[in-house]
Design a protein around this motif. Structure first.
Motif, PDB file in Angstrom:
ATOM      1  N   TYR A   1       0.821  -1.212   0.000  1.00  0.00           N
ATOM      2  CA  TYR A   1       0.000   0.000   0.000  1.00  0.00           C
ATOM      3  C   TYR A   1       0.852   1.258   0.000  1.00  0.00           C
TER       4      TYR A   1
ATOM      5  N   ALA B   1      -6.374   4.490   3.510  1.00  0.00           N
ATOM      6  CA  ALA B   1      -6.675   5.222   2.277  1.00  0.00           C
ATOM      7  C   ALA B   1      -6.504   4.323   1.056  1.00  0.00           C
ATOM      8  N   TRP B   2      -5.452   3.491   1.072  1.00  0.00           N
ATOM      9  CA  TRP B   2      -5.229   2.568  -0.050  1.00  0.00           C
ATOM     10  C   TRP B   2      -6.408   1.602  -0.180  1.00  0.00           C
TER      11      TRP B   2
ATOM     12  N   TYR C   1      -9.469   2.052   0.747  1.00  0.00           N
ATOM     13  CA  TYR C   1     -10.621   2.791   0.225  1.00  0.00           C
ATOM     14  C   TYR C   1     -10.495   2.963  -1.293  1.00  0.00           C
ATOM     15  N   ASN C   2      -9.310   3.389  -1.735  1.00  0.00           N
ATOM     16  CA  ASN C   2      -9.105   3.684  -3.155  1.00  0.00           C
ATOM     17  C   ASN C   2      -9.092   2.434  -4.027  1.00  0.00           C
ATOM     18  N   ASN C   3      -8.750   1.286  -3.458  1.00  0.00           N
ATOM     19  CA  ASN C   3      -8.594   0.070  -4.248  1.00  0.00           C
ATOM     20  C   ASN C   3      -9.642  -1.000  -3.951  1.00  0.00           C
TER      21      ASN C   3
ATOM     22  N   PRO D   1     -16.098   0.481  -1.216  1.00  0.00           N
ATOM     23  CA  PRO D   1     -15.366   1.516  -0.479  1.00  0.00           C
ATOM     24  C   PRO D   1     -16.250   2.323   0.466  1.00  0.00           C
TER      25      PRO D   1
ATOM     26  N   TRP E   1      -9.402  13.361   6.326  1.00  0.00           N
ATOM     27  CA  TRP E   1      -9.286  12.643   5.059  1.00  0.00           C
ATOM     28  C   TRP E   1      -9.329  13.582   3.860  1.00  0.00           C
TER      29      TRP E   1
ATOM     30  N   LEU F   1      -9.971  12.626   0.177  1.00  0.00           N
ATOM     31  CA  LEU F   1     -11.041  11.641   0.254  1.00  0.00           C
ATOM     32  C   LEU F   1     -12.227  12.197   1.034  1.00  0.00           C
TER      33      LEU F   1
END
Length: 300
Positions: A62, A140-141, A143-145, A153, A176, A182
């Motif tokens: 990540y 965050a990774w 969430y994004n992936n 997500p 965030w 985010l």
């Protein structure tokens, strides 16, 4: 020194609340209150190895450093919620591989399970900031992936134990939008077991010998001082056989959240010590297992 022997010895100058230095040091040393800690650690490692061999997690990066890795346990259910787990270890030990025991619960209930690895405080030169930054980047990774592995997500949750619950608390007060671009409500709920939410007494304890606390670290990484940033339901838990400080930290954080009008639930595990209560998250009928499935809406 046992808790009984502790009460019998002559007390020194008061350092925190009604505790002298030794009592405070013991209150942040789980082994003093949990003589079976090594036994439980061996059991957790063995159970985690069995789960890993059977479920075969994906090992993913990540971030750019060797520490920034995660284990991903994928459920067969499409568009499923995701639980991110943050391990404990007094900030200086622990890894994802030895914290796999709850993976079955989530995968079988229809949720993806992510266990983060991150730098420890010794490797970070005594600072907690690199740990916090990596854990935040890990969340965050995910969430994004999430969509890349069949996750939703918009249904991302976190959980933690011990120092991992401290880190989880700091995740809840992340800005965030400012720091990651985010939505402010990345995390939809948290279950934090036996954590520390104000670092003042921790700084005064013997943990200050290896964590190089500063005023900025204490202030910025004390979750209880930033309640206005918390915007999701929080489930807090501790056992009745934990140290007095870990019980107090959890109890007072729960009270502060309630006073601030936040959605909080406090679970007190009768007869559990600091290392026993996290094991209950691996069982859908266990104290934490039932609570976390309810938190995620998976107890139907």
């Amino acid at each position: 020194m046992s808790a009984v022997a502790q009460s019998a010895r002559q007390k020194g100058p008061i350092v925190w609340l009604d505790m002298d230095q030794q009592a405070l040091d013991d209150a942040y040393d789980q082994a003093v209150y949990a003589p079976n800690s090594l036994q439980i650690a061996k059991r957790r490692t063995a159970n985690s190895a069995e789960v890993r061999a059977r479920l075969k997690p994906q090992r993913l990066a990540y971030g750019s450093t060797p520490h920034e890795m995660l284990d991903l346990y994928v459920t067969a259910k499409p568009d499923a919620p995701v639980m991110v787990f943050i391990h404990g270890g007094a900030w200086r030990a622990g890894n994802a591989a030895d914290n796999a025991e709850a993976a079955d619960l989530f995968v079988n209930a229809g949720a993806h399970y992510v266990v983060l690895d991150f730098i420890n405080v010794i490797e970070a030169g005594g600072s907690l900031f690199p740990m916090v930054e990596q854990v935040r980047r890990g969340v965050a990774w995910v969430y994004n992936n999430a969509k890349s592995f069949g996750g939703d997500p918009n249904r991302l949750y976190i959980s933690g134990r011990s120092s991992g619950s401290h880190l989880g608390g700091v995740v809840l007060i992340t800005d965030w939008a400012k720091d990651f671009g985010l939505p402010p409500d990345v995390v939809k709920g948290a279950l934090l077991s036996s954590g520390m939410y104000d670092l003042e007494p921790v700084r005064l304890s013997k943990r200050g010998a290896y964590v190089k606390f500063t005023d900025a670290m204490e202030e910025q990484l004390s979750t209880q001082r930033h309640l206005e940033r918390i915007n999701c339901p929080v489930v807090l838990a501790h056992g009745t056989y934990e140290t007095p400080e870990f019980q107090r930290q959890t109890r007072e954080f729960a009270a502060a959240l309630k006073a601030a009008g936040k959605d909080v639930k406090l679970i007190v595990g009768e007869g559990y010590n600091h290392f026993e209560i996290p094991e209950t998250m691996a069982n859908p009928y266990g104290l934490l297992g039932r609570a976390v499935l309810e938190l995620m809406g998976l107890n139907k």
